[in-house]
Motif scaffolding. Structure first.
Motif, PDB file in Angstrom:
ATOM      1  N   THR A  54     -13.361  -3.061  -8.712  1.00 18.10           N
ATOM      2  CA  THR A  54     -12.561  -3.416  -7.330  1.00 18.10           C
ATOM      3  C   THR A  54     -11.799  -2.166  -6.896  1.00 18.10           C
ATOM      4  O   THR A  54     -11.070  -1.701  -7.872  1.00 18.10           O
ATOM      5  CB  THR A  54     -11.788  -4.728  -7.152  1.00 18.10           C
ATOM      6  OG1 THR A  54     -10.727  -4.765  -6.197  1.00 18.10           O
ATOM      7  CG2 THR A  54     -10.950  -4.964  -8.632  1.00 18.10           C
ATOM      8  N   CYS A  55     -11.430  -1.826  -5.814  1.00 18.18           N
ATOM      9  CA  CYS A  55     -10.278  -0.619  -5.552  1.00 18.18           C
ATOM     10  C   CYS A  55      -9.004  -0.950  -5.537  1.00 18.18           C
ATOM     11  O   CYS A  55      -8.052  -0.240  -5.550  1.00 18.18           O
ATOM     12  CB  CYS A  55     -10.662  -0.265  -3.963  1.00 18.18           C
ATOM     13  SG  CYS A  55     -12.374   0.859  -3.816  1.00 18.18           S
ATOM     14  N   PHE A  56      -8.608  -2.367  -5.629  1.00 19.61           N
ATOM     15  CA  PHE A  56      -7.152  -2.697  -5.709  1.00 19.61           C
ATOM     16  C   PHE A  56      -7.315  -4.011  -6.896  1.00 19.61           C
ATOM     17  O   PHE A  56      -6.995  -5.054  -6.570  1.00 19.61           O
ATOM     18  CB  PHE A  56      -6.878  -3.238  -4.310  1.00 19.61           C
ATOM     19  CG  PHE A  56      -5.439  -3.531  -4.143  1.00 19.61           C
ATOM     20  CD1 PHE A  56      -4.587  -2.198  -4.326  1.00 19.61           C
ATOM     21  CD2 PHE A  56      -4.868  -4.477  -3.538  1.00 19.61           C
ATOM     22  CE1 PHE A  56      -3.213  -2.571  -4.370  1.00 19.61           C
ATOM     23  CE2 PHE A  56      -3.335  -4.691  -3.448  1.00 19.61           C
ATOM     24  CZ  PHE A  56      -2.697  -3.540  -3.908  1.00 19.61           C
ATOM     25  N   PRO A  57      -7.180  -3.532  -8.110  1.00 21.35           N
ATOM     26  CA  PRO A  57      -6.727  -4.772  -9.002  1.00 21.35           C
ATOM     27  C   PRO A  57      -5.623  -5.465  -9.027  1.00 21.35           C
ATOM     28  O   PRO A  57      -4.674  -4.838  -8.542  1.00 21.35           O
ATOM     29  CB  PRO A  57      -7.185  -3.923 -10.515  1.00 21.35           C
ATOM     30  CG  PRO A  57      -7.538  -2.562 -10.111  1.00 21.35           C
ATOM     31  CD  PRO A  57      -7.147  -2.032  -8.384  1.00 21.35           C
ATOM     32  N   GLU A  58      -5.360  -6.624  -9.478  1.00 16.56           N
ATOM     33  CA  GLU A  58      -4.404  -7.518  -8.996  1.00 16.56           C
ATOM     34  C   GLU A  58      -2.971  -6.797  -9.810  1.00 16.56           C
ATOM     35  O   GLU A  58      -2.175  -6.820  -9.490  1.00 16.56           O
ATOM     36  CB  GLU A  58      -4.532  -8.941  -9.608  1.00 16.56           C
ATOM     37  CG  GLU A  58      -4.935  -9.733  -8.246  1.00 16.56           C
ATOM     38  CD  GLU A  58      -5.110 -11.089  -8.827  1.00 16.56           C
ATOM     39  OE1 GLU A  58      -4.562 -11.640  -9.953  1.00 16.56           O
ATOM     40  OE2 GLU A  58      -6.271 -11.685  -8.261  1.00 16.56           O
ATOM     41  N   LEU A  83     -19.405   1.660   0.443  1.00 19.36           N
ATOM     42  CA  LEU A  83     -18.928   0.331   0.060  1.00 19.36           C
ATOM     43  C   LEU A  83     -18.644  -0.493   1.455  1.00 19.36           C
ATOM     44  O   LEU A  83     -18.170   0.187   2.294  1.00 19.36           O
ATOM     45  CB  LEU A  83     -17.624   0.341  -0.701  1.00 19.36           C
ATOM     46  CG  LEU A  83     -17.772   0.847  -2.207  1.00 19.36           C
ATOM     47  CD1 LEU A  83     -16.394   0.947  -3.048  1.00 19.36           C
ATOM     48  CD2 LEU A  83     -18.611   0.004  -2.815  1.00 19.36           C
ATOM     49  N   PRO A  84     -18.742  -2.079   1.450  1.00 11.01           N
ATOM     50  CA  PRO A  84     -18.373  -2.600   2.773  1.00 11.01           C
ATOM     51  C   PRO A  84     -16.868  -2.353   3.063  1.00 11.01           C
ATOM     52  O   PRO A  84     -16.135  -2.209   2.113  1.00 11.01           O
ATOM     53  CB  PRO A  84     -18.588  -4.015   2.199  1.00 11.01           C
ATOM     54  CG  PRO A  84     -19.284  -4.074   0.993  1.00 11.01           C
ATOM     55  CD  PRO A  84     -19.405  -2.940   0.269  1.00 11.01           C
ATOM     56  N   GLY A  85     -16.637  -2.424   4.279  1.00 11.17           N
ATOM     57  CA  GLY A  85     -15.394  -1.933   4.798  1.00 11.17           C
ATOM     58  C   GLY A  85     -14.391  -2.443   4.127  1.00 11.17           C
ATOM     59  O   GLY A  85     -13.388  -2.046   3.590  1.00 11.17           O
ATOM     60  N   ASP A  86     -14.384  -3.924   3.566  1.00  7.69           N
ATOM     61  CA  ASP A  86     -12.891  -4.537   3.001  1.00  7.69           C
ATOM     62  C   ASP A  86     -12.916  -4.230   1.504  1.00  7.69           C
ATOM     63  O   ASP A  86     -11.892  -4.300   0.879  1.00  7.69           O
ATOM     64  CB  ASP A  86     -13.276  -6.168   3.016  1.00  7.69           C
ATOM     65  CG  ASP A  86     -11.957  -6.777   3.261  1.00  7.69           C
ATOM     66  OD1 ASP A  86     -10.902  -6.171   3.981  1.00  7.69           O
ATOM     67  OD2 ASP A  86     -11.702  -7.689   2.423  1.00  7.69           O
ATOM     68  N   GLU A  87     -14.023  -3.569   0.931  1.00  8.78           N
ATOM     69  CA  GLU A  87     -13.949  -3.038  -0.380  1.00  8.78           C
ATOM     70  C   GLU A  87     -13.540  -1.723  -0.582  1.00  8.78           C
ATOM     71  O   GLU A  87     -13.351  -1.187  -1.789  1.00  8.78           O
ATOM     72  CB  GLU A  87     -15.270  -3.478  -1.272  1.00  8.78           C
ATOM     73  CG  GLU A  87     -15.435  -4.799  -1.236  1.00  8.78           C
ATOM     74  CD  GLU A  87     -16.950  -5.221  -1.697  1.00  8.78           C
ATOM     75  OE1 GLU A  87     -17.346  -4.475  -2.455  1.00  8.78           O
ATOM     76  OE2 GLU A  87     -17.389  -6.246  -1.236  1.00  8.78           O
ATOM     77  N   ARG A  88     -13.588  -0.910   0.338  1.00  9.83           N
ATOM     78  CA  ARG A  88     -13.455   0.383   0.242  1.00  9.83           C
ATOM     79  C   ARG A  88     -11.977   1.003  -0.097  1.00  9.83           C
ATOM     80  O   ARG A  88     -10.903   0.349  -0.082  1.00  9.83           O
ATOM     81  CB  ARG A  88     -13.496   1.171   1.782  1.00  9.83           C
ATOM     82  CG  ARG A  88     -14.985   1.133   2.165  1.00  9.83           C
ATOM     83  CD  ARG A  88     -15.208   1.794   3.553  1.00  9.83           C
ATOM     84  NE  ARG A  88     -14.694   3.196   3.432  1.00  9.83           N
ATOM     85  CZ  ARG A  88     -15.161   4.262   4.215  1.00  9.83           C
ATOM     86  NH1 ARG A  88     -16.375   3.971   4.583  1.00  9.83           N
ATOM     87  NH2 ARG A  88     -14.768   5.467   3.938  1.00  9.83           N
TER      88      ARG A  88
END
Ligand code: NAD
Length: 357
Positions: A54-58, A83-88
């Motif tokens: 994930t591009c934004f780990p908690e 990657l899909p928009g929300d995961e970029r």
């Protein structure tokens, strides 16, 4: 003597290269002025995606929240473009800004005298130098408004919504007025009030707030005119305040007229002293890993960190002075070098600045 905890997001591409030099500068400031900076590296963007899917780990947001401020390199690159928009990686940027409540983006566009030949505008128009501060609203407006698809009369339609509350306008305007008070006390509010309802509310509130800052000379400009005035006569501006999307575009334009994207820092601020500090440029995949990147934008971001979050004016001045001295001594990374001039590498540029602090 102060003790400061910093979360460090080196990111992708040239991010780690320029952040390494910025961290060296802070360490030297620490030694010289007897402060202790503690650095904690955290993952975001493509590097985080490769390491944990994930591009934004908690954990990243948590560690940033526990820190006094955040240093960011840049994220993104062709490797993660599919990657899909929300995961970029770029989506992680929007998430961290809103997760940390950073609603104001301060971007100085300063043309250094020593670099006036790199400016794409004729000398007689720009004069010797200019110094503009763009204050951009960062967590509202069309980038965060309702969006979607619907079926209309002529087939599929897509829509995005620009919406601003009085609260959002007031808090960004306050930062802009305070910034103007610490500078030349001239504020230009940029909107599109001849067309947009949200801009009319924006203009009304900025005008009302002038009563609290009678010393500030405030004026209003439509965004199309502002885009033109920036290249026609940049010296007329001191502080510009504007919405998220207009600020995105105008601050890039303002940076371009200074000559190089590799020179310009930024600060993202919210309530209190906490901030996130990053160069305005991206991850520059075309030059990554080649010791070619200009680290000055990242280094000047550290001057903003010292000034805005830690209140260390003398230290901030020392960093800015060191940069000016190195430029005046003639050192240039490839992006600001003239044709035929030998370029200084990222590490050498960093070391020469460190030496002068
Ligand atoms: P970019 O800013 O990375 O690069 C544009 C041009 O400027 C390139 O030719 C690059 O080599 C040059 N450049 C940029 N920084 C430089 C520096 N410090 N020294 C010398 N030259 C420099 O913009 P881009 O190419 O549009 O984007 C590349 C990637 O970065 C994309 O994935 C984009 O989404 C991402 N990006 C991230 C951020 C951020 O993390 N805040 C901001 C913008 C773009």
């Amino acid at each position: 003597m102060g003790k400061y905890r910093l979360a460090v997001i080196s990111g992708d591409g040239i991010g780690p290269e320029v952040v390494a030099e910025a961290v060296k500068v802070l360490k030297k400031v620490g030694e010289t002025y007897h402060h202790e900076f503690e650095f904690r590296e955290v993952l975001m963007g493509g590097a985080a995606y490769d390491a944990c899917g994930t591009c934004f780990p908690e954990e990243t947001l948590e560690i940033c929240k526990q820190s006094d401020s955040v240093i960011l390199g840049a994220v993104g690159g062709p490797k993660w473009d599919s990657l899909p928009g929300d995961e970029r990686p770029e989506k992680a940027l929007l998430k961290i800004r809103s997760g940390l409540g950073l609603y104001a983006n301060l971007r100085p566009a300063i043309m250094h005298r020593a670099l006036s030949e790199a400016c794409p505008i004729k000398q007689e128009i720009i004069g010797d130098s200019f110094d503009i501060m763009v204050v951009r609203e960062l967590t509202g407006g069309i980038y965060f408004g309702d969006r979607g698809y619907r079926t209309g009369r002529y087939g599929e339609e897509a829509f995005d919504t620009e919406s601003y509350s009085e609260f959002e306008i007031r808090r960004i305007a306050r930062i802009a007025y305070d910034t103007a008070m610490a500078r030349k006390k001239k504020l230009v509010s940029v909107d599109k009030a001849n067309v947009l309802e949200s801009s009319r509310l924006w203009r009304k509130i900025v005008t009302e707030m002038n009563a609290e800052y009678p010393e500030v000379e405030v004026s209003h400009m439509y965004v199309d005119n502002a885009a033109m005035q920036l290249v026609r006569n940049p010296g007329q501006f001191d502080v510009i305040v504007t919405s998220n999307m207009f600020g995105d575009i105008l601050s890039d334009e303002a940076s371009m007229i200074t000559g190089s994207i590799g020179m310009l820092p930024s600060a993202s601020l919210g309530e209190g002293a906490f901030g996130m500090y990053e160069p305005i440029h991206g991850s520059a995949p075309d030059i990554a890993g080649q010791n070619k990147a200009n680290p000055i934008a990242a280094i000047l971001s550290m001057a903003m960190l010292l000034r805005y979050s830690f209140g260390l004016k003398e230290e901030a001045d020392a960093v800015e002075r060191a940069v000016t001295e190195v430029l005046e001594a003639g050192y240039r990374t490839a992006d600001i070098a003239k044709a035929g001039e030998t370029a200084t590498g990222t590490k050498e540029m960093g070391a020469r600045i460190v030496d002068r602090i």
